[in-house]
Design an enzyme around this catalytic site. Structure first.
Site, PDB file in Angstrom:
ATOM      1  N   GLY A   1      -2.151   5.210   3.829  1.00  0.00           N
ATOM      2  CA  GLY A   1      -0.972   5.986   3.454  1.00  0.00           C
ATOM      3  C   GLY A   1      -0.119   5.396   2.353  1.00  0.00           C
ATOM      4  O   GLY A   1       0.762   6.070   1.842  1.00  0.00           O
TER       5      GLY A   1
ATOM      6  N   MET B   1      -6.778   7.733   6.020  1.00  0.00           N
ATOM      7  CA  MET B   1      -8.105   7.983   6.593  1.00  0.00           C
ATOM      8  C   MET B   1      -8.286   7.273   7.930  1.00  0.00           C
ATOM      9  O   MET B   1      -9.077   7.719   8.758  1.00  0.00           O
ATOM     10  CB  MET B   1      -9.206   7.557   5.605  1.00  0.00           C
ATOM     11  CG  MET B   1      -9.407   8.512   4.447  1.00  0.00           C
ATOM     12  SD  MET B   1      -9.744  10.242   4.925  1.00  0.00           S
ATOM     13  CE  MET B   1     -11.308  10.072   5.807  1.00  0.00           C
TER      14      MET B   1
ATOM     15  N   VAL C   1      -4.510  11.533   0.373  1.00  0.00           N
ATOM     16  CA  VAL C   1      -4.943  10.573   1.386  1.00  0.00           C
ATOM     17  C   VAL C   1      -5.516   9.317   0.734  1.00  0.00           C
ATOM     18  O   VAL C   1      -6.147   9.371  -0.320  1.00  0.00           O
ATOM     19  CB  VAL C   1      -5.989  11.219   2.340  1.00  0.00           C
ATOM     20  CG1 VAL C   1      -7.221  11.676   1.586  1.00  0.00           C
ATOM     21  CG2 VAL C   1      -6.374  10.277   3.463  1.00  0.00           C
ATOM     22  N   CYS C   2      -5.264   8.167   1.380  1.00  0.00           N
ATOM     23  CA  CYS C   2      -5.921   6.903   1.038  1.00  0.00           C
ATOM     24  C   CYS C   2      -6.341   6.264   2.363  1.00  0.00           C
ATOM     25  O   CYS C   2      -6.515   6.961   3.356  1.00  0.00           O
ATOM     26  CB  CYS C   2      -5.008   5.998   0.208  1.00  0.00           C
ATOM     27  SG  CYS C   2      -3.550   5.405   1.094  1.00  0.00           S
ATOM     28  N   ARG C   3      -6.489   4.971   2.422  1.00  0.00           N
ATOM     29  CA  ARG C   3      -6.915   4.345   3.670  1.00  0.00           C
ATOM     30  C   ARG C   3      -5.827   4.393   4.732  1.00  0.00           C
ATOM     31  O   ARG C   3      -6.063   4.770   5.860  1.00  0.00           O
ATOM     32  CB  ARG C   3      -7.360   2.899   3.439  1.00  0.00           C
ATOM     33  CG  ARG C   3      -7.848   2.235   4.735  1.00  0.00           C
ATOM     34  CD  ARG C   3      -8.429   0.853   4.510  1.00  0.00           C
ATOM     35  NE  ARG C   3      -7.503  -0.025   3.834  1.00  0.00           N
ATOM     36  CZ  ARG C   3      -7.769  -0.679   2.693  1.00  0.00           C
ATOM     37  NH1 ARG C   3      -8.932  -0.569   2.121  1.00  0.00           N
ATOM     38  NH2 ARG C   3      -6.866  -1.437   2.145  1.00  0.00           N
TER      39      ARG C   3
END
Length: 111
Positions: free
Chosen positions: A65, A90, A61-63
């Protein structure tokens, strides 16, 4: 970008026992992350591959995708077949009402 053909999972469908790998930067992590996530900034992944399980369900996961998609592609190219990208990152995790924790004493939020 190879994000279109990567395995993905929605925030609502992340298994409770998944190894959630958060590849955002330290300030993003401190502001808000999934309570059981493991923090490993994207640029440190190549040097810290041994920390990423090869035998468990791993959700990256990141902010939003993008970065996590790159990490999923990198891991798949290095032999991981148990990794999926969190669709929408996220931002979608928070929008789906999944829990957030912060490390900086402020209410948890996604930055």
């Amino acid at each position: 970008m190879f994000a279109s053909n990567l395995p993905t999972v929605t925030a609502a469908d992340v298994p409770a026992d998944a190894y959630l790998l958060d590849v955002r930067e330290a300030d993003e992590w401190a502001a808000g992350h999934a309570p059981d996530a493991h923090h490993l900034p994207m640029m440190e992944v190549p040097a810290r591959l041994a920390e990423i399980p090869a035998d468990a369900d791993v959700v990256v996961v990141c902010r939003s995708g993008g970065r996590s998609g790159q990490v999923v592609g990198y891991l798949m190219n290095n032999g991981w077949d148990n990794v999926r990208n969190l669709d929408g990152g996220m931002r979608q995790w928070a929008a789906a009402g999944r829990p957030l924790a912060s490390e900086n004493g402020h209410p948890a939020r996604v930055i």
